[in-house]
Design a protein around this motif. Structure first.
Motif, PDB file in Angstrom:
ATOM      1  N   UNK A  44     -63.836 -13.729  23.553  1.00  0.00           N
ATOM      2  CA  UNK A  44     -64.972 -14.029  24.414  1.00  0.00           C
ATOM      3  C   UNK A  44     -65.467 -12.708  24.999  1.00  0.00           C
ATOM      4  N   UNK A  45     -66.764 -12.431  24.839  1.00  0.00           N
ATOM      5  CA  UNK A  45     -67.347 -11.169  25.290  1.00  0.00           C
ATOM      6  C   UNK A  45     -68.514 -11.465  26.224  1.00  0.00           C
ATOM      7  N   UNK A  46     -68.548 -10.744  27.334  1.00  0.00           N
ATOM      8  CA  UNK A  46     -69.574 -10.939  28.347  1.00  0.00           C
ATOM      9  C   UNK A  46     -70.582  -9.791  28.310  1.00  0.00           C
ATOM     10  N   UNK A  47     -71.856 -10.125  28.516  1.00  0.00           N
ATOM     11  CA  UNK A  47     -72.876  -9.115  28.715  1.00  0.00           C
ATOM     12  C   UNK A  47     -73.889  -8.945  27.596  1.00  0.00           C
ATOM     13  N   UNK A  48     -73.654  -9.529  26.445  1.00  0.00           N
ATOM     14  CA  UNK A  48     -74.619  -9.383  25.355  1.00  0.00           C
ATOM     15  C   UNK A  48     -75.822 -10.285  25.617  1.00  0.00           C
ATOM     16  N   UNK A  49     -77.024  -9.746  25.372  1.00  0.00           N
ATOM     17  CA  UNK A  49     -78.224 -10.522  25.652  1.00  0.00           C
ATOM     18  C   UNK A  49     -79.171 -10.660  24.469  1.00  0.00           C
ATOM     19  N   UNK A  50     -78.949  -9.896  23.395  1.00  0.00           N
ATOM     20  CA  UNK A  50     -79.898  -9.942  22.281  1.00  0.00           C
ATOM     21  C   UNK A  50     -79.217  -9.534  20.970  1.00  0.00           C
ATOM     22  N   UNK A  51     -79.990  -9.564  19.919  1.00  0.00           N
ATOM     23  CA  UNK A  51     -79.482  -9.182  18.613  1.00  0.00           C
ATOM     24  C   UNK A  51     -79.033  -7.736  18.555  1.00  0.00           C
ATOM     25  N   UNK A  52     -79.694  -6.864  19.296  1.00  0.00           N
ATOM     26  CA  UNK A  52     -79.290  -5.455  19.311  1.00  0.00           C
ATOM     27  C   UNK A  52     -77.922  -5.310  19.962  1.00  0.00           C
ATOM     28  N   UNK A  53     -77.665  -6.093  21.000  1.00  0.00           N
ATOM     29  CA  UNK A  53     -76.340  -6.095  21.643  1.00  0.00           C
ATOM     30  C   UNK A  53     -75.278  -6.500  20.625  1.00  0.00           C
ATOM     31  N   UNK A  54     -75.554  -7.583  19.907  1.00  0.00           N
ATOM     32  CA  UNK A  54     -74.606  -8.078  18.903  1.00  0.00           C
ATOM     33  C   UNK A  54     -74.385  -7.027  17.821  1.00  0.00           C
ATOM     34  N   UNK A  55     -75.446  -6.337  17.422  1.00  0.00           N
ATOM     35  CA  UNK A  55     -75.314  -5.276  16.411  1.00  0.00           C
ATOM     36  C   UNK A  55     -74.451  -4.134  16.920  1.00  0.00           C
ATOM     37  N   UNK A  56     -74.598  -3.786  18.194  1.00  0.00           N
ATOM     38  CA  UNK A  56     -73.798  -2.708  18.775  1.00  0.00           C
ATOM     39  C   UNK A  56     -72.312  -3.051  18.766  1.00  0.00           C
ATOM     40  N   UNK A  57     -71.994  -4.285  19.138  1.00  0.00           N
ATOM     41  CA  UNK A  57     -70.600  -4.727  19.146  1.00  0.00           C
ATOM     42  C   UNK A  57     -70.065  -4.788  17.718  1.00  0.00           C
ATOM     43  N   UNK A  58     -70.854  -5.333  16.806  1.00  0.00           N
ATOM     44  CA  UNK A  58     -70.444  -5.413  15.405  1.00  0.00           C
ATOM     45  C   UNK A  58     -70.177  -4.027  14.844  1.00  0.00           C
ATOM     46  N   UNK A  59     -71.061  -3.095  15.125  1.00  0.00           N
ATOM     47  CA  UNK A  59     -70.895  -1.727  14.625  1.00  0.00           C
ATOM     48  C   UNK A  59     -69.599  -1.100  15.138  1.00  0.00           C
ATOM     49  N   UNK A  60     -69.306  -1.268  16.424  1.00  0.00           N
ATOM     50  CA  UNK A  60     -68.073  -0.707  16.989  1.00  0.00           C
ATOM     51  C   UNK A  60     -66.840  -1.376  16.400  1.00  0.00           C
ATOM     52  N   UNK A  61     -66.881  -2.696  16.268  1.00  0.00           N
ATOM     53  CA  UNK A  61     -65.712  -3.409  15.751  1.00  0.00           C
ATOM     54  C   UNK A  61     -65.434  -3.082  14.292  1.00  0.00           C
ATOM     55  N   UNK A  62     -66.467  -2.861  13.499  1.00  0.00           N
ATOM     56  CA  UNK A  62     -66.234  -2.561  12.092  1.00  0.00           C
ATOM     57  C   UNK A  62     -65.654  -1.167  11.881  1.00  0.00           C
TER      58      UNK A  62
END
Length: 109
Positions: A44-62
């Motif tokens: 569970x992750x708090x603070x994401x508000x848009x697709x760019x947020x999701x992309x940032x998290x995805x990029x870091x996790x990968x």
């Protein structure tokens, strides 16, 4: 043509979390563990508000060694669900570090 008053989107007036992350708050995360090889874990992750947020998290996790896939169910402004598939054991701390590097808070694992 009529002149109508438009209200700005909340993100437009306050800034998106990915562009201007808010300071981390003190949330507790269950004791760190590891996922088994070839498994999927949900966070569970708090603070994401848009697709760019999701992309940032995805990029870091990968970039985390062993992560083969990331899927995010975005809840704008709420608690989003992040599912990580790894081809080897993965620690919760590695996931937390990647999420925090992207500017967000891991609320639970």
């Amino acid at each position: 043509m009529t002149n109508s008053t438009r209200s700005p989107l909340p993100m437009a007036s306050t800034g998106c979390a990915c562009c201007a992350p808010t300071p981390a708050t003190n949330h507790t995360v269950p004791a760190a563990g590891t996922t088994s090889a070839g498994s999927t874990a949900t966070y569970q992750v708090e603070g994401m508000t848009c697709g760019h947020c999701a992309s940032s998290v995805t990029e870091e996790l990968t970039t985390v060694d062993g992560v083969s896939e990331v899927h995010i169910d975005l809840v704008a402004g709420g608690i989003s669900t992040v599912t990580v598939t790894a081809d080897r054991a993965l620690s919760v701390e590695a996931v937390r570090a990647a999420v925090e590097a992207a500017g967000y808070t891991l609320v639970s694992a």
